[in-house]
Design an enzyme around this catalytic site. Sequence first.
Site, PDB file in Angstrom:
ATOM      1  N   MET A   1      33.429 -35.160  16.408  1.00 53.19           N
ATOM      2  CA  MET A   1      33.036 -34.545  15.278  1.00 53.19           C
ATOM      3  C   MET A   1      31.555 -34.243  15.279  1.00 53.19           C
ATOM      4  SD  MET A   1      32.830 -36.193  11.423  1.00 53.19           S
ATOM      5  CE  MET A   1      34.461 -36.495  11.131  1.00 53.19           C
TER       6      MET A   1
ATOM      7  N   TYR B   1      28.950 -40.318  12.936  1.00 52.49           N
ATOM      8  CA  TYR B   1      29.490 -39.465  13.869  1.00 52.49           C
ATOM      9  C   TYR B   1      30.014 -40.088  15.035  1.00 52.49           C
ATOM     10  CZ  TYR B   1      27.341 -36.257  10.660  1.00 52.49           C
ATOM     11  OH  TYR B   1      27.003 -35.428   9.445  1.00 52.49           O
TER      12      TYR B   1
ATOM     13  N   HIS C   1      53.178 -36.666  25.446  1.00 58.02           N
ATOM     14  CA  HIS C   1      52.291 -35.833  25.861  1.00 58.02           C
ATOM     15  C   HIS C   1      51.933 -34.649  24.764  1.00 58.02           C
ATOM     16  CE1 HIS C   1      51.410 -31.859  28.713  1.00 58.02           C
ATOM     17  NE2 HIS C   1      50.289 -32.576  28.411  1.00 58.02           N
TER      18      HIS C   1
ATOM     19  N   ASP D   1      34.890 -44.080  13.452  1.00 53.61           N
ATOM     20  CA  ASP D   1      33.578 -44.882  13.083  1.00 53.61           C
ATOM     21  C   ASP D   1      34.274 -45.643  11.546  1.00 53.61           C
ATOM     22  OD1 ASP D   1      32.944 -43.135  10.794  1.00 53.61           O
ATOM     23  OD2 ASP D   1      31.427 -42.391  12.340  1.00 53.61           O
TER      24      ASP D   1
ATOM     25  N   TYR E   1      38.789 -33.401  10.195  1.00 48.21           N
ATOM     26  CA  TYR E   1      39.718 -34.087   9.310  1.00 48.21           C
ATOM     27  C   TYR E   1      41.131 -33.379   9.324  1.00 48.21           C
ATOM     28  CZ  TYR E   1      35.733 -36.257   7.065  1.00 48.21           C
ATOM     29  OH  TYR E   1      34.558 -37.016   6.673  1.00 48.21           O
TER      30      TYR E   1
ATOM     31  N   ASP F   1      44.927 -35.245  28.356  1.00 46.79           N
ATOM     32  CA  ASP F   1      45.644 -34.193  28.747  1.00 46.79           C
ATOM     33  C   ASP F   1      44.838 -33.269  29.614  1.00 46.79           C
ATOM     34  OD1 ASP F   1      47.110 -31.862  28.946  1.00 46.79           O
ATOM     35  OD2 ASP F   1      47.791 -32.070  26.740  1.00 46.79           O
TER      36      ASP F   1
END
Length: 148
Positions: free
Chosen positions: A78, A133, A22, A30, A115, A68
């Site tokens: 992103m 993206y 958890h 990608d 990142y 979650d």
Amino acid sequence: MLKGIDPLLNADVLYALRAMGHGDDLIIADTNFPSDSVARETVLGEVLRIDRPVAEVIKAVLSVYPIDTFVEDAAARMEVVGEPDTLLPVMDEVQAEVSKVDGPTLLGIERYAFYDRAKQAYAVIQTGERRFYGCFALRKGVVPPDGE
């Protein structure tokens, strides 16, 4: 082959998803994402691969992986550089898969912040997605006891 398990989920991916706890993050990226170098900094320490479009991979992952529900950033994408509010078709497709499991709206994260989050993740799955993206983060939720 296993019954009830999406065939896209190979043994290495299933191992990682099962080992995660958890609050652990999973990055699904990608083909242009620096998956190998980023994955070396994750808990798992190596990149996983599923050479299919990212929405297909996320659909397969979400068939066994709870998102979650305790945090606002459990599902993220992103952002397009210089256009943080732009939603590309690949993002819409992934949002549709997340919504099918009652997941939240994807939160946009600036490229370099994404990142940084990815380097702190449990694992990275690099997909065969060639559209730009197509990078997402999913934080693992909990599986309740039977009957709850």
